[in-house]
Enzyme design. Structure first.
Site, short mmCIF file in Angstrom:
data_model
loop_
_atom_site.label_atom_id
_atom_site.label_comp_id
_atom_site.label_asym_id
_atom_site.label_seq_id
_atom_site.Cartn_x
_atom_site.Cartn_y
_atom_site.Cartn_z
N LYS A 64 0.83 -1.21 0.00
CA LYS A 64 0.00 0.00 0.00
C LYS A 64 0.87 1.26 0.00
O LYS A 64 0.64 2.21 -0.76
CB LYS A 64 -0.92 -0.03 1.22
CG LYS A 64 -1.54 1.26 1.60
CD LYS A 64 -2.52 1.75 0.55
CE LYS A 64 -2.75 3.23 0.68
NZ LYS A 64 -4.03 3.67 0.20
N CYS A 118 -2.72 11.29 1.64
CA CYS A 118 -2.20 9.96 1.31
C CYS A 118 -0.86 10.04 0.60
O CYS A 118 0.16 9.65 1.14
CB CYS A 118 -3.22 9.23 0.42
SG CYS A 118 -4.87 9.24 1.10
N1 SAJ Z 1 -1.23 15.10 -8.54
C1 SAJ Z 1 -0.35 15.77 -9.39
N2 SAJ Z 1 -0.14 15.26 -10.65
C2 SAJ Z 1 -0.77 14.14 -11.07
C3 SAJ Z 1 -1.66 13.46 -10.21
C4 SAJ Z 1 -1.87 13.96 -8.94
O1 SAJ Z 1 0.24 16.80 -9.03
O2 SAJ Z 1 -0.54 13.76 -12.23
C5 SAJ Z 1 -1.46 15.62 -7.18
C6 SAJ Z 1 -2.91 15.99 -6.91
O3 SAJ Z 1 -3.21 17.27 -7.41
C7 SAJ Z 1 -2.96 15.92 -5.40
C8 SAJ Z 1 -2.00 14.77 -5.08
O4 SAJ Z 1 -1.19 14.59 -6.25
O5 SAJ Z 1 -2.48 17.10 -4.81
C9 SAJ Z 1 -2.67 13.46 -4.73
O6 SAJ Z 1 -3.78 13.23 -5.60
P1 SAJ Z 1 -4.07 11.80 -6.27
O7 SAJ Z 1 -5.26 11.92 -7.13
O8 SAJ Z 1 -2.82 11.29 -6.89
O9 SAJ Z 1 -4.31 10.83 -5.03
P2 SAJ Z 1 -5.27 10.82 -3.73
O10 SAJ Z 1 -4.45 11.29 -2.58
O11 SAJ Z 1 -6.57 11.48 -3.95
O12 SAJ Z 1 -5.53 9.23 -3.61
C10 SAJ Z 1 -4.41 8.33 -3.57
C11 SAJ Z 1 -4.66 7.20 -4.57
N3 SAJ Z 1 -3.45 6.41 -4.76
C12 SAJ Z 1 -2.97 6.10 -5.99
O13 SAJ Z 1 -3.52 6.44 -7.01
C13 SAJ Z 1 -1.74 5.24 -6.02
C14 SAJ Z 1 -5.79 6.31 -4.06
O14 SAJ Z 1 -5.96 5.17 -4.90
C15 SAJ Z 1 -5.49 5.84 -2.62
O15 SAJ Z 1 -6.52 5.02 -2.08
C16 SAJ Z 1 -5.38 7.09 -1.76
O16 SAJ Z 1 -4.26 7.85 -2.25
C17 SAJ Z 1 -5.16 6.65 -0.33
O17 SAJ Z 1 -6.14 6.70 0.45
O18 SAJ Z 1 -4.06 6.20 0.01
#
Ligand code: SAJ
Length: 406
Positions: free
Chosen positions: A210, A264
């Site tokens: 995870k 996360c």
């Molecule tokens: N972000 C970027 N560039 C990207 C993608 C995201 O800058 O290309 C940023 C987002 O704007 C945000 C951060 O990353 O600030 C996190 O956003 P996210 O959409 O990547 O993830 P979370 O935190 O909403 O959810 C993640 C997910 N993990 C993965 O995709 C590996 C989700 O599946 C998990 O269940 C969740 O963390 C968790 O609870 O751990």
């Protein structure tokens, strides 16, 4: 109750506990959700929700109306106990990013008096390696007579905020047991609502898998963020560069932005670093690259602001990512707040997904911000901002951290 239906106690009714509890209830399990927040307990018992997630209101209402979901401040006896409480940071021995397991420990101690022989305790909270075994040790010390008679497993939640209900059903699920019997029991429960594959392993591997998923995302975004700074230096469009590179069949670079937020991706990699500090060089550096991005954006705004005597600076977006209302650990918020405190001009904040009562600073409508600003700083790629007419902003200085105003 049919054999596969159980009495399930869910500890923690937040973004993971509440959807899981309601999902289990609508599948026929008898579910008691437990939370320390009495307002949340009252809200859920009246069939309403205290958090924002698409369609969760409908699911909770039907779970409560069916009589299968009840919320309470206290646990009861049951068959399976699911722990879904937060695992934030704490300062420890000079490390400001050490995992804080106090909520997991408190939840374990809270259920200990209610445990019976053959019960299953599942940890869903994202946790450092060894936490499931630590839970088993707490249970053994609280209830020595049950030593070896309670099963423990880690089934990490992996759902994406904004798509929780779909992903809860469709995603593959990792189940890591401290024993084979624990895995078999947990599998039977998750199979009642999960259509994805159930992947069996031990608890330590499940815990690390995870953390590794979110650290992978963080490292990839750090690469994109570093590229955005390199491209800025070289006068090259980073989004075009990444789009072109991603046309290679084995390249998939994520998108740069103002930094990484949420509870996360910006948190979990530190749990790996805390347990193997000398070996986690890349993971630590990625965290530092992403954490440095808001400051880089602020410096950029400062440089542009110097060209004006009293600039009006419009900040578009405050949440931690697009099309949600969640402000936790938001880099956009950090940037907006720092700019407001710096006094380099008048700062106008706008976020169509955030209500004034939830915002610590005054909010303005999009039209007013577009009309009045000399400098526009786009911080979140909400759909509303993608529709901004290029003609309206053609004479403004635009700092677009998400590449949507191209
Ligand atoms: N972000 C970027 N560039 C990207 C993608 C995201 O800058 O290309 C940023 C987002 O704007 C945000 C951060 O990353 O600030 C996190 O956003 P996210 O959409 O990547 O993830 P979370 O935190 O909403 O959810 C993640 C997910 N993990 C993965 O995709 C590996 C989700 O599946 C998990 O269940 C969740 O963390 C968790 O609870 O751990």
């Amino acid at each position: 109750m049919p054999r596969e239906l159980q009495k399930v106690i869910v500890m923690g009714l937040g973004y993971i506990g509440l959807p899981t509890a309601s999902m289990l209830a609508t599948k026929g399990h008898q579910v008691l959700g437990v939370d320390i927040n009495h307002k949340a307990v009252d809200t859920i018992n009246s069939g309403r929700i205290h958090i924002v997630e698409p369609d969760l209101d409908v699911l909770v209402r039907s779970a409560v109306n069916s009589g299968n979901l009840k919320a309470s401040l206290q646990p009861e006896e049951g068959d399976t106990f699911i722990i879904a409480v937060p695992t934030p940071f704490k300062e420890e021995n000079g490390n400001p990013k050490a995992p804080d397991l106090s909520h997991v420990e408190a939840a374990t101690r809270a259920i200990a008096p209610y445990l019976r022989e053959d019960n299953l305790v599942i940890l869903e909270s994202t946790s450092p390696v060894g936490t499931t075994e630590a839970i088993a040790r707490i249970i053994a010390s609280e209830r020595p007579e049950l030593q070896g008679k309670v099963h423990t497993a880690h089934c990490p939640e992996r759902v994406l905020p904004g798509q929780i209900l779909r992903e809860l059903v469709d995603n593959d699920r990792i189940i890591g047991g401290t024993t084979k019997a624990a895995v078999a029991k947990a599998k039977a429960l998750y199979k009642t609502f999960c259509n994805g594959a159930i992947l069996e392993t031990d608890s330590r591997t499940a815990e690390l898998s995870k953390l590794v998923e979110n650290a992978f995302r963080d490292v990839n975004i750090a690469y994109a963020n570093e590229l955005s700074v390199i491209c800025d230096r070289l006068g090259i469009n980073v989004w075009e560069t990444i789009a072109l590179a991603n046309r290679h069949p084995r390249v998939n670079i994520l998108q740069p932005g103002p930094g990484v937020g949420g509870h996360c991706v910006a948190v979990d990699p530190w749990f790996i670093v805390a347990s193997a500090p000398d070996e986690s060089r890349l993971i630590r550096t990625a965290r530092e690259v992403n954490d440095a991005k808001p400051e880089w954006v602020i410096e950029k705004v400062k440089k542009k602001a110097h060209r004006f005597r009293e600039p009006v600076i419009g900040c578009l977006g405050l949440t931690f990512k697009a099309n949600i209302d969640d402000l936790r650990e938001s880099p956009a918020m950090e940037i907006a707040h720092t700019l407001t405190c710096m006094g380099i001009g008048q700062i106008l904040l706008c976020d169509p997904n955030v209500t004034q009562e939830r915002s610590p600073m005054p909010l303005y409508g999009l039209k007013e911000v577009l009309d009045r600003s000399d400098i526009l700083v786009l911080l979140v790629d909400h759909d509303e901002f993608r529709e901004i007419d290029p003609q309206v902003i053609k004479d403004k200085v635009v700092i677009d951290t998400k590449g949507v105003l191209r």
